[in-house]
Scaffold this motif. Structure first.
Motif, PDB file in Angstrom:
ATOM      1  N   THR A 104       0.862  -1.192   0.000  1.00 27.08           N
ATOM      2  CA  THR A 104       0.000   0.000   0.000  1.00 27.08           C
ATOM      3  C   THR A 104       0.895   1.237   0.000  1.00 27.08           C
ATOM      4  O   THR A 104       2.107   1.146   0.266  1.00 27.08           O
ATOM      5  CB  THR A 104      -0.872   0.035   1.261  1.00 27.08           C
ATOM      6  N   ALA A 105       0.294   2.391  -0.269  1.00 29.06           N
ATOM      7  CA  ALA A 105       1.046   3.650  -0.270  1.00 29.06           C
ATOM      8  C   ALA A 105       1.696   3.875   1.092  1.00 29.06           C
ATOM      9  O   ALA A 105       2.853   4.315   1.196  1.00 29.06           O
ATOM     10  CB  ALA A 105       0.108   4.803  -0.603  1.00 29.06           C
ATOM     11  N   LYS A 106       0.952   3.544   2.126  1.00 26.65           N
ATOM     12  CA  LYS A 106       1.467   3.749   3.488  1.00 26.65           C
ATOM     13  C   LYS A 106       2.705   2.886   3.735  1.00 26.65           C
ATOM     14  O   LYS A 106       3.701   3.336   4.309  1.00 26.65           O
ATOM     15  CB  LYS A 106       0.365   3.425   4.507  1.00 26.65           C
ATOM     16  N   ILE A 147       4.727   1.746   1.465  1.00 29.11           N
ATOM     17  CA  ILE A 147       5.858   2.265   0.664  1.00 29.11           C
ATOM     18  C   ILE A 147       6.508   3.446   1.386  1.00 29.11           C
ATOM     19  O   ILE A 147       7.730   3.529   1.505  1.00 29.11           O
ATOM     20  CB  ILE A 147       5.380   2.679  -0.750  1.00 29.11           C
ATOM     21  N   LEU A 148       5.663   4.330   1.921  1.00 30.49           N
ATOM     22  CA  LEU A 148       6.200   5.497   2.626  1.00 30.49           C
ATOM     23  C   LEU A 148       6.962   5.094   3.883  1.00 30.49           C
ATOM     24  O   LEU A 148       7.972   5.710   4.230  1.00 30.49           O
ATOM     25  CB  LEU A 148       5.069   6.463   3.002  1.00 30.49           C
ATOM     26  N   GLU A 149       6.483   4.069   4.528  1.00 29.90           N
ATOM     27  CA  GLU A 149       7.200   3.576   5.719  1.00 29.90           C
ATOM     28  C   GLU A 149       8.595   3.087   5.326  1.00 29.90           C
ATOM     29  O   GLU A 149       9.567   3.341   6.032  1.00 29.90           O
ATOM     30  CB  GLU A 149       6.410   2.444   6.379  1.00 29.90           C
ATOM     31  N   LYS A 150       8.663   2.446   4.178  1.00 33.97           N
ATOM     32  CA  LYS A 150       9.965   1.962   3.701  1.00 33.97           C
ATOM     33  C   LYS A 150      10.864   3.145   3.321  1.00 33.97           C
ATOM     34  O   LYS A 150      12.070   3.138   3.586  1.00 33.97           O
ATOM     35  CB  LYS A 150       9.782   1.013   2.503  1.00 33.97           C
ATOM     36  N   VAL A 151      10.256   4.164   2.697  1.00 36.49           N
ATOM     37  CA  VAL A 151      11.021   5.373   2.334  1.00 36.49           C
ATOM     38  C   VAL A 151      11.584   6.020   3.602  1.00 36.49           C
ATOM     39  O   VAL A 151      12.765   6.359   3.682  1.00 36.49           O
ATOM     40  CB  VAL A 151      10.132   6.378   1.566  1.00 36.49           C
ATOM     41  N   ASN A 152      10.718   6.155   4.594  1.00 43.82           N
ATOM     42  CA  ASN A 152      11.142   6.787   5.844  1.00 43.82           C
ATOM     43  C   ASN A 152      12.246   6.008   6.526  1.00 43.82           C
ATOM     44  O   ASN A 152      13.235   6.582   6.977  1.00 43.82           O
ATOM     45  CB  ASN A 152       9.957   6.908   6.812  1.00 43.82           C
ATOM     46  N   SER A 153      12.070   4.690   6.595  1.00 42.76           N
ATOM     47  CA  SER A 153      13.109   3.913   7.292  1.00 42.76           C
ATOM     48  C   SER A 153      14.419   3.936   6.514  1.00 42.76           C
ATOM     49  O   SER A 153      15.487   3.907   7.113  1.00 42.76           O
ATOM     50  CB  SER A 153      12.665   2.491   7.614  1.00 42.76           C
ATOM     51  N   GLU A 198       3.633  10.828   8.619  1.00 46.55           N
ATOM     52  CA  GLU A 198       2.798  11.356   9.687  1.00 46.55           C
ATOM     53  C   GLU A 198       1.946  12.546   9.272  1.00 46.55           C
ATOM     54  O   GLU A 198       0.858  12.748   9.780  1.00 46.55           O
ATOM     55  CB  GLU A 198       3.683  11.762  10.882  1.00 46.55           C
ATOM     56  N   LYS A 199       2.500  13.366   8.377  1.00 42.45           N
ATOM     57  CA  LYS A 199       1.818  14.614   8.061  1.00 42.45           C
ATOM     58  C   LYS A 199       1.076  14.561   6.731  1.00 42.45           C
ATOM     59  O   LYS A 199       0.591  15.571   6.258  1.00 42.45           O
ATOM     60  CB  LYS A 199       2.831  15.748   8.017  1.00 42.45           C
ATOM     61  N   TRP A 200       1.065  13.398   6.130  1.00 38.82           N
ATOM     62  CA  TRP A 200       0.489  13.288   4.793  1.00 38.82           C
ATOM     63  C   TRP A 200      -0.440  12.078   4.681  1.00 38.82           C
ATOM     64  O   TRP A 200      -0.144  11.031   5.217  1.00 38.82           O
ATOM     65  CB  TRP A 200       1.624  13.128   3.767  1.00 38.82           C
ATOM     66  N   SER A 201      -1.543  12.286   3.961  1.00 37.50           N
ATOM     67  CA  SER A 201      -2.366  11.118   3.620  1.00 37.50           C
ATOM     68  C   SER A 201      -1.950  10.728   2.200  1.00 37.50           C
ATOM     69  O   SER A 201      -1.862  11.565   1.308  1.00 37.50           O
ATOM     70  CB  SER A 201      -3.847  11.470   3.685  1.00 37.50           C
ATOM     71  N   SER A 202      -1.680   9.450   2.015  1.00 37.28           N
ATOM     72  CA  SER A 202      -1.033   9.046   0.762  1.00 37.28           C
ATOM     73  C   SER A 202      -1.920   8.137  -0.099  1.00 37.28           C
ATOM     74  O   SER A 202      -2.821   7.461   0.404  1.00 37.28           O
ATOM     75  CB  SER A 202       0.271   8.331   1.097  1.00 37.28           C
ATOM     76  N   ARG A 203      -1.604   8.163  -1.396  1.00 36.85           N
ATOM     77  CA  ARG A 203      -2.334   7.320  -2.344  1.00 36.85           C
ATOM     78  C   ARG A 203      -1.347   6.862  -3.418  1.00 36.85           C
ATOM     79  O   ARG A 203      -0.555   7.675  -3.920  1.00 36.85           O
ATOM     80  CB  ARG A 203      -3.450   8.151  -2.985  1.00 36.85           C
ATOM     81  N   ARG A 234       0.271   5.042  -9.397  1.00 32.95           N
ATOM     82  CA  ARG A 234       0.617   4.009 -10.383  1.00 32.95           C
ATOM     83  C   ARG A 234       2.032   3.518 -10.135  1.00 32.95           C
ATOM     84  O   ARG A 234       2.771   4.107  -9.326  1.00 32.95           O
ATOM     85  CB  ARG A 234       0.502   4.582 -11.810  1.00 32.95           C
ATOM     86  N   ALA A 235       2.398   2.479 -10.830  1.00 33.12           N
ATOM     87  CA  ALA A 235       3.776   2.020 -10.838  1.00 33.12           C
ATOM     88  C   ALA A 235       4.220   2.003 -12.284  1.00 33.12           C
ATOM     89  O   ALA A 235       3.545   1.425 -13.139  1.00 33.12           O
ATOM     90  CB  ALA A 235       3.873   0.641 -10.231  1.00 33.12           C
ATOM     91  N   GLU A 236       5.319   2.680 -12.578  1.00 32.11           N
ATOM     92  CA  GLU A 236       5.776   2.756 -13.970  1.00 32.11           C
ATOM     93  C   GLU A 236       7.293   2.844 -13.993  1.00 32.11           C
ATOM     94  O   GLU A 236       7.896   3.454 -13.103  1.00 32.11           O
ATOM     95  CB  GLU A 236       5.171   3.984 -14.666  1.00 32.11           C
ATOM     96  N   ASN A 237       7.889   2.257 -14.984  1.00 30.44           N
ATOM     97  CA  ASN A 237       9.342   2.317 -15.161  1.00 30.44           C
ATOM     98  C   ASN A 237      10.100   2.050 -13.864  1.00 30.44           C
ATOM     99  O   ASN A 237      10.977   2.820 -13.481  1.00 30.44           O
ATOM    100  CB  ASN A 237       9.757   3.676 -15.729  1.00 30.44           C
ATOM    101  N   GLU A 238       9.720   1.040 -13.168  1.00 30.44           N
ATOM    102  CA  GLU A 238      10.356   0.647 -11.911  1.00 30.44           C
ATOM    103  C   GLU A 238      10.271   1.740 -10.857  1.00 30.44           C
ATOM    104  O   GLU A 238      11.175   1.938 -10.053  1.00 30.44           O
ATOM    105  CB  GLU A 238      11.815   0.232 -12.156  1.00 30.44           C
ATOM    106  N   GLN A 239       9.204   2.506 -10.921  1.00 24.76           N
ATOM    107  CA  GLN A 239       8.994   3.558  -9.936  1.00 24.76           C
ATOM    108  C   GLN A 239       7.547   3.534  -9.447  1.00 24.76           C
ATOM    109  O   GLN A 239       6.628   3.352 -10.241  1.00 24.76           O
ATOM    110  CB  GLN A 239       9.286   4.940 -10.551  1.00 24.76           C
ATOM    111  N   TYR A 240       7.380   3.724  -8.153  1.00 25.91           N
ATOM    112  CA  TYR A 240       6.041   3.947  -7.608  1.00 25.91           C
ATOM    113  C   TYR A 240       5.765   5.436  -7.695  1.00 25.91           C
ATOM    114  O   TYR A 240       6.638   6.243  -7.384  1.00 25.91           O
ATOM    115  CB  TYR A 240       5.960   3.551  -6.134  1.00 25.91           C
ATOM    116  N   VAL A 241       4.564   5.790  -8.085  1.00 24.42           N
ATOM    117  CA  VAL A 241       4.189   7.203  -8.079  1.00 24.42           C
ATOM    118  C   VAL A 241       3.133   7.386  -6.997  1.00 24.42           C
ATOM    119  O   VAL A 241       2.069   6.772  -7.046  1.00 24.42           O
ATOM    120  CB  VAL A 241       3.637   7.658  -9.454  1.00 24.42           C
TER     121      VAL A 241
END
Lengths: 250, 442
Positions: free
Chosen positions: A29-31, A33-39, A139-144, A147-154
């Motif tokens: 989920t977006a959440k 993914i963001l948790e992984k980005v943060n860590s 924490e400060k953002w609601s995420s969605r 799409r996923a494209e070119n090996e990137q999550y958007v």
């Protein structure tokens, strides 16, 4: 018959293999993914960075600044300008609960900065005080997940209630391979695109992923700041005491 | 004796500087030299006369190690009013080479929660913008009356202790230094009003008296306690020192039907309790200062029985406590910065009935990627709100600052002043000026 079945199975695997990232994105989920980005961004216990900033105006004229920055965990960050001479010694300290201080050597004083001022330009660069502060995308953002494209999550991040970053929305491009943010679009309070940050030369140093080059473009003013990582040290054992007004004014 | 004492101090300062400059580099890895060059010229708008010229070269040597920092500010400064033939009519500084600051920081010494700063230093207390009622340790530098907020460095020992969220600072200044006064033409602004006398003055003598050169008379000290509480920074302070601006002490001696007047310019003691506050709420930054003064009375009883058949008491500074205070806020948006302050009691105002009210504001626009700034500065002075029409004055000063190259700043300024004669600003209403200032940092 058996041989034919194996061939069909192999063909199916080969055909569906390129779709794996999409399937992977559907799994996360977006959440998450963001948790992984943060860590990932806050993985080192602490870090000391020496950065070179090159400010480029719409006519291509360049100005160079040097900055040292220290970070501990995800809440403590301090930076100080080494050059140019007119800005040497200007420093900032970012603490939890939106507490933010700036040290102005000309006045020999540490000044508390109001929350909204943090979205203002930091010492003429295209980075705001907020951008230079610790990044908390969960924490400060609601995420969605868009799409996923070119090996990137958007990902689309909408400012949650109580978010006082000065931005209404962020669009994040995150690597599906290592979850490092590759590009961020910043939208102002009127939901108009104002800045774009791009991370380049992402490499592993001492076991941590780091962008060696960052570029922040102010699309409204047609002005950009390139940030080059000159030196970096991880896990040097910085104490919490290093992130106080005492050290900021040194 | 006093000159000898001062000479010894100057010699000691230069000796310290020399020692630091020539020996510190051998112990530390790097000596950095920074500084700036500044020149400023101002012209009177009414008669086109050149009114101010300043040339300033400031060198800042600095050596930083893990646990120490040496810092100096050596300044060559020639400034003053200009005569009609453009020569310096009267330089405001007799010695063009000044040591504004020279100090050594010892971090985590003598214990890990304490930092020491030893030497000539600025000790800027208070949270306000340029004006700080609670900053009373350094003497004022009023040589350029339009450059608010300048102070002279003081030879001092400062110890700062960090105890968790509480910070305690103690300062000891052994030697008293009087404020640097502006040129004679402006001194009327800072000179206290002389009492009107019902006699003819035969001879008038003015003497400047400095405190005796011993610790009991000359020293000042202060202590400040700071804490972060409820999202704000609070501090409470106490200062025991002397007024750096002189207060007249008037003695009358009868000579026939007339009197001889002796005006001694002294620096009475004062004790000050200060409170500071700074915080932020949403998009606003705010701050406040309150300084409560307990002055020493300046009173002389002259025996005038030969003329009026009785003694006469002249009080030039009452011992009635009084408060100076400041409230301010600021706000910034994309290209705009605004700050507004209300001040009760300007730095040179002393005594409960001498304090004026001031509303100050600065609105600053930034253009062309920060290469141009346009600040508008304004100040409204009110002596009596009940008689506003007769007791107000204002100052309006727009500026244009250009930053053509990194480290270069060119400022073109205009200053307009008008007001009633009983006001401080009103006394300067003939000093409408246009000015050009160039600063280069290196």
């Amino acid at each position: 018959m058996m041989r034919k079945t194996c061939c069909i199975l192999l063909l199916i695997i080969c055909l569906t293999f390129p779709l794996c990232p999409v399937l992977k994105s559907q799994e996360l989920t977006a959440k998450e993914i963001l948790e992984k980005v943060n860590s990932l961004l806050n993985a080192p216990q602490d870090q000391k960075l020496t950065l070179k900033l090159v400010l480029i105006d719409k006519n291509g004229q360049e100005e160079t600044r040097e900055l040292i920055m220290m970070q501990k965990g995800k809440d403590l960050r301090m930076g100080k300008f080494l050059s140019p001479a007119s800005q040497r010694g200007i420093g900032f300290l970012s603490l939890p609960n939106d507490v933010f201080y700036v040290y102005m050597p000309a006045f020999k004083k540490t000044q508390r900065i109001a929350t909204r001022q943090k979205s203002g330009k930091f010492a003429g660069t295209d980075f705001s005080y907020q951008d230079l502060g610790t990044q908390q995308y969960d924490e400060k953002w609601s995420s969605r997940l868009v799409r996923a494209e070119n090996e990137q999550y958007v990902l689309e991040l909408q400012a949650a209630k109580g978010n006082d970053t000065g931005y209404s929305q962020l669009i994040l491009w995150v690597s599906t391979e290592n979850f490092y943010p590759l590009k961020i679009e910043f939208y102002d309070q009127h939901n108009k695109l104002c800045k774009v940050l791009t991370n380049h030369k992402i490499q592993k140093i001492a076991g941590y992923l780091v962008a060696q080059e960052m570029e922040m473009v102010d699309v409204i003013k047609n002005h950009k700041t390139k940030m080059f990582l000159e030196e970096v040290e991880f896990d040097t054992g910085l104490s919490d005491e290093s992130f106080t007004e005492r050290y900021l004014s040194r | 004796m006093k000159t000898k004492f001062k000479k010894t101090l100057y010699s000691l300062s230069f000796f310290l500087l020399s020692i630091c400059l020539f020996t510190v580099p051998t112990f530390a890895s790097g000596l950095n030299w920074n500084g700036h060059f500044q020149t400023e010229t101002r012209v009177n708008l009414d008669n086109s006369a050149l009114t101010w010229q300043e040339t300033n070269l400031t060198l800042q040597p600095e050596v930083v190690t893990n646990n120490t920092r040496f810092y100096g500010e050596l300044c060559y400064r020639r400034s003053g009013l200009l005569s009609q033939n453009n020569s310096l009519l009267a330089s405001t500084n007799s010695n063009p080479i000044e040591l504004n600051e020279i100090y050594l920081d010892l971090y985590a010494y003598p214990w890990r929660r304490m930092d020491l700063r030893i030497g000539k230093q600025l000790i800027p207390w208070g949270t306000g913008y340029l004006l700080n009622p609670t900053s009373n340790l350094n003497p004022e530098d009023l040589r350029d009356v339009f450059d608010f907020g300048r102070y002279l460095g003081s030879n001092a020992l400062k110890a700062t202790t960090y105890l968790g969220e509480v910070t305690i600072t103690g300062v000891f200044i052994p030697v008293f230094t009087p404020a640097a006064l502006p040129h004679q033409q402006f001194q009327a602004l800072f000179a206290p009003e002389m009492p009107s006398l019902p006699f003819t003055v035969n001879e008038q003598k003015i003497e400047s008296i400095l405190p005796a050169e011993n610790l009991q008379e000359s020293a000042a000290w202060g202590v400040k306690l700071e804490k972060h509480l409820l999202g704000c920074d609070f501090s409470v302070s106490y200062v025991d020192g002397r007024y750096s601006l002189p207060v007249p002490k008037i003695t009358l001696t009868p000579v026939g039907e007339k009197v001889d007047l002796l005006c001694e310019l002294i620096h009475p003691r004062r004790k000050i309790i200060g409170f500071d506050l700074a915080g932020a709420y949403g998009g606003l930054g705010f701050w406040s200062e309150l300084a409560y003064f307990f002055p020493e009375e300046v009173k002389v009883t002259s025996d005038l029985t030969a003329i009026i058949g009785q003694h006469m008491e002249i009080v030039t500074l009452k011992d009635t406590p009084y408060a100076k205070y400041l409230i301010g806020m600021d706000y910034s948006a994309d290209h705009l910065y605004f700050n507004g302050q209300y001040l009760h009691g300007f730095p040179q105002e002393q005594g409960k009935d001498k304090l004026g009210d001031y509303f100050l504001g600065r609105l600053e626009f930034t253009l062309n990627d920060g290469k141009i700034k346009i600040p508008f500065n304004a100040c409204l002075e009110v002596r009596d709100f009940n008689k506003f029409q007769e007791s107000f004055a204002y100052l309006f000063s727009p500026e244009v600052c250009f930053y053509p190259e990194m480290n270069t700043e060119i400022t073109l300024s205009l200053r307009l002043i008008d007001g009633k004669s009983g006001t401080n600003l009103g006394k300067m209403k003939d000093w409408d000026e246009i000015g050009l200032k160039i600063k280069y940092s290196f």
